[in-house]
Every structure is written in C-alpha cells, then in structure tokens.
Design an enzyme around this catalytic site. Structure first.
Site, PDB file in Angstrom:
ATOM      1  N   ASP A   1      -2.510  -1.951   8.091  1.00 39.55           N
ATOM      2  CA  ASP A   1      -1.443  -2.354   7.174  1.00 39.55           C
ATOM      3  C   ASP A   1      -0.172  -2.545   7.992  1.00 39.55           C
ATOM      4  OD1 ASP A   1      -0.208  -2.637   4.422  1.00 39.55           O
ATOM      5  OD2 ASP A   1       0.941  -0.927   5.175  1.00 39.55           O
TER       6      ASP A   1
ATOM      7  N   GLU B   1      -4.470  -8.090   6.559  1.00 43.95           N
ATOM      8  CA  GLU B   1      -4.084  -8.852   5.382  1.00 43.95           C
ATOM      9  C   GLU B   1      -3.761 -10.282   5.779  1.00 43.95           C
ATOM     10  OE1 GLU B   1      -1.812  -6.025   2.292  1.00 43.95           O
ATOM     11  OE2 GLU B   1      -0.949  -6.008   4.296  1.00 43.95           O
TER      12      GLU B   1
ATOM     13  N   ASP C   1       1.034   3.781   3.290  1.00 46.63           N
ATOM     14  CA  ASP C   1       0.518   2.816   4.262  1.00 46.63           C
ATOM     15  C   ASP C   1      -0.921   3.131   4.653  1.00 46.63           C
ATOM     16  OD1 ASP C   1       2.946   1.560   4.187  1.00 46.63           O
ATOM     17  OD2 ASP C   1       3.739   2.533   5.979  1.00 46.63           O
TER      18      ASP C   1
END
Length: 429
Positions: A183, A267, A365
């Site tokens: 992340d 991501e 996170d």
C-alpha cells in the site's frame, strides 16, 4: 537482458560546451518537428519519421549550424518525437523550453562507442565528435555496450550506457508461494501486508528552508536575467540531491522486496490524475485548492511511480510477478471479515472494523496491504493480469447496503449480494 549503467562525467570546458551545443540543436529539431507535425494535423494530414528525417538532411544544406551535432543524435530526436506523438497525440507533446528542459541526447550506434576502465576510480569512453571523455567508475559495465545517452542534471553531466548483461529471467522464484501486497501512501512511502514500513525523508530541514528562500528570491528576479539563472541553478542543485535520494530509496526497497516475494501486488493507481491541480479555470475555479496542492506535493514526494518502475525492473532478475489490482475499497474493507464501510477507517493510521461480530483493529495501511495481497492472489489464480479480458467471478464480501466491494474474495461463509454478478478484474469506468 538489457540494463542501464549511469556514470558521472568529468568533461573539459571544450567538451562541456560541445555537449551544450548538441543539446541546443536537438532541442531546436524537436520543437521544429513538433510544430511541423501540428500544422499537418490541422490540415488533416499526418507526418511520419521518414519524411521528417529526409527534410532534416536537406535542411543541413541551408542551415550549417545543424551540422554541429552528429546526424544520428538528431535522427534519434525525431524518433523520440514520432513515438511521443503516436503514444500521447500530436497536440499533447510538450515544447522543450531552454530553461525547463533537462538537456539529453543519445548515441545509438554501438560501433562508434568504445569504453573501458582507466584505474580504480576512473573510466573513459569514446563518443562521436566528443572524443575520449572521462567518467567516474562507480560500478563495472557488466556487459556489451549497445548505446550511450548523455544528459545534464543539476549542473552536472552524466552518461548512461545501455548494456547487454547476458542475464535471463529465472523461470521460478527462489521462494515460490510467497506473496505480498504493498500500500503506497503519503505518510509512509510503502507499507507491506506483513507489517513492514518503508519510508525515509528525502529532503533535510535545512535544505527545505534554503529552497523556500531561493523560491522567494526567484520571484523577485527579472525574467531572463543572470540572477534568475543563478537562482535556478541553486534550486536544481538541491532538488538533484533529493531526486537521487528518492531513486536510491526506491531501488533498495524494490531489491529487498523482489528477493523475498514471488508475487508483488500493487494498486493500479492513476497517479497523474491523482496529482492534478484543483485550481480549475477562471470561469470554474476549484475547491480547497491549497489543500489539494499539499496532497499533490506529498504524493509526488513519496515517488509512487518510481517505486513501481523499480519493482518492475528488479523483478526481471528474480522471477517475481508484479500484478496490479483495482484500488477500490482497499482502505475501507476489513481484511478479517470483509465488511466494507467508510467508518472502518477512523483516521489515517487507525482501522477498526464496525461489524458487530468482528471489531478487528489494525494499522490502516497494513490492513489495506492485506486486501491488496488478497486481490493480487485472486488475479494470479485466475491467470488473468488484464483489466478487461476476464469475467471470472470471485466470492463477494459483505455489503453495506450501498456499493459492494468488487474483486476481493471474502472469507468462507461471507454473505453474498443476491443476484449480483461482479467480474474480476472489474472493468475500468
């Protein structure tokens, strides 16, 4: 496998002047070719690399200053322009300004490039029209030279050799079956699903204060003056060190991650859109512009895209698979039960699941990293790394009655949304 090797050049005053002249000629060729292509597009036509290269050869007879630079670096400039126009569109290619563009040019012919080591600290290379140039021997070349690119950054000249190191990508990772989700955030540059926090300060407090003073000084200088050029040079020197630290951090972090894990999930962030200005236009100004500008600076400072490139490059040597997943709801979904709601994330660092029978508490996170890892494993299990090629369905997690979380599998026994078919990976909007 092709790899890059970058070295600091030690040029004489004459060689530095030649490099400056080569860069100015390449910049003029780029800008002229760009305007020529735009004029053709306005008239409904299209201009390719071949006719522009032919016209460049004819222009040398009329403009002798074009002969100052080697022909093949000018041809490479036109090739770069052609690729940029095809990828981004003719009217989106930027003008190369003398003050904002970082000079660079490429020698593509390996037969005209020679290189070797002079001693323990210095090496040398022979480049067309520049002759023998010295560079700091910071690492071995490690392969056969294919091309050389000369560039200037923060007032210093560098040479980057493209070499063939004869390495091949392993068919299998040394630690198969290992996976991690990463992340990327503005508080910490990268947080893994295993709870590792990767971050560092790229600019020191003294440098930040000095940079702010230089910004104020730059605003008081006259456009095109010598004082403006000196101030910009001092600012570029500070930012050059910051950029080098960021590149070093991303390279070392990526190296540690790909050596440890066989699958890395990230991501699929549109960083350019996320860091766009909120100022809008005079007719329709944006809202909370100053707050958005601070967020943009934080995003760009952490080097999200540079870390992604470093992971992709380092993964070639370990056999690690780097996959991208849909970022929707990764920060709102509980990694333990799959419950999704905006209230789960109480603050930047605190995640508390609001499900009645869960109450899972974790660093926000780390929880997001676990969701990213689960989505990456789902993509890998489907054997589909694209974003629109597959309609394979994964189990759907609990819904809040509004929008279900798409694409991340829930635990066994989770409630599904009746009558809802959610593909993985989800199509882009």
């Amino acid at each position: 496998m092709l790899s890059g090797r970058r070295y600091l050049l030690e040029l004489t005053a004459e060689q530095a002047a030649q490099c400056e002249e080569f860069a100015n000629v390449c910049r003029a060729v780029w800008n002229t070719g760009r305007e020529q292509r735009r004029e053709y597009r306005r008239r409904g036509g299209w201009l390719n690399y071949a006719p522009q290269c032919k016209e460049l050869a004819e222009a040398k007879c009329e403009h002798p200053w074009l002969k100052a630079a080697p022909s093949h670096i000018l041809q490479q400039t036109l090739k770069d322009l052609d690729r940029a126009c095809r990828e981004h569109g003719t009217f989106r290619v930027r003008w190369r300004s003398q003050t904002r563009w970082s000079p660079s040019f490429r020698f593509p012919d390996a037969k005209q490039i020679q290189g070797g080591r002079l001693g323990s600290k210095w090496g040398r290379a022979k480049l067309p029209k520049l002759g023998w140039v010295r560079f700091r021997w910071s690492r071995p070349l490690g392969g056969e030279i294919r091309s050389a690119t000369v560039s200037r950054k923060a007032g210093r000249w560098f040479v980057s050799f493209l070499v063939d190191d004869q390495a091949t990508t392993p068919e299998r990772h040394a630690m198969p079956g290992t996976a991690v989700g990463i992340d990327r955030g503005v508080k910490f540059a990268a947080v893994t699903s295993d709870g590792d926090f990767h971050d560092r300060a790229f600019i020191r407090p003294g440098e930040a204060a000095r940079y702010r003073r230089l910004q104020q000084q730059l605003s008081r200088t006259h456009k095109g003056s010598a004082n403006q050029a000196k101030t910009r040079a001092r600012m570029n020197k500070i930012m050059g060190r910051v950029t080098d630290r960021r590149a070093d951090f991303c390279g070392q972090t990526a190296g540690r991650i790909v050596r440890t894990y066989a699958l890395v999930a990230l991501e699929d962030l549109r960083i350019k859109n996320m860091s766009a200005s909120a100022s809008g236009t005079l007719a329709k100004p944006g809202r909370q512009v100053r707050r958005k500008a601070g967020l943009n600076r934080a995003i760009l400072d952490k080097g999200w895209h540079r870390l992604e490139l470093a992971l992709t490059s380092a993964a070639r040597y370990t056999g690690t698979s780097v996959v991208k997943v849909n970022p929707a709801y990764t920060s709102q979904r509980c990694s333990a039960c799959g419950f999704v709601t905006e209230g789960n994330r109480e603050s930047q660092a605190v995640f508390v699941c609001k499900a009645p029978d869960c109450g899972h508490r974790e660093h926000a996170d780390v929880n997001a990293g676990k969701n990213i890892k689960a989505a990456g494993l789902a993509v890998s299990a489907c054997g589909d790394l694209g974003t629109g090629r597959s309609v394979k369905q994964e189990p759907v997690g609990r819904a809040t009655g509004r929008t279900p979380h798409r694409g991340i599998p829930a635990r066994q026994g989770g409630e599904d949304v009746k009558g809802t078919v959610i593909p993985w990976p989800p199509p882009r909007p």
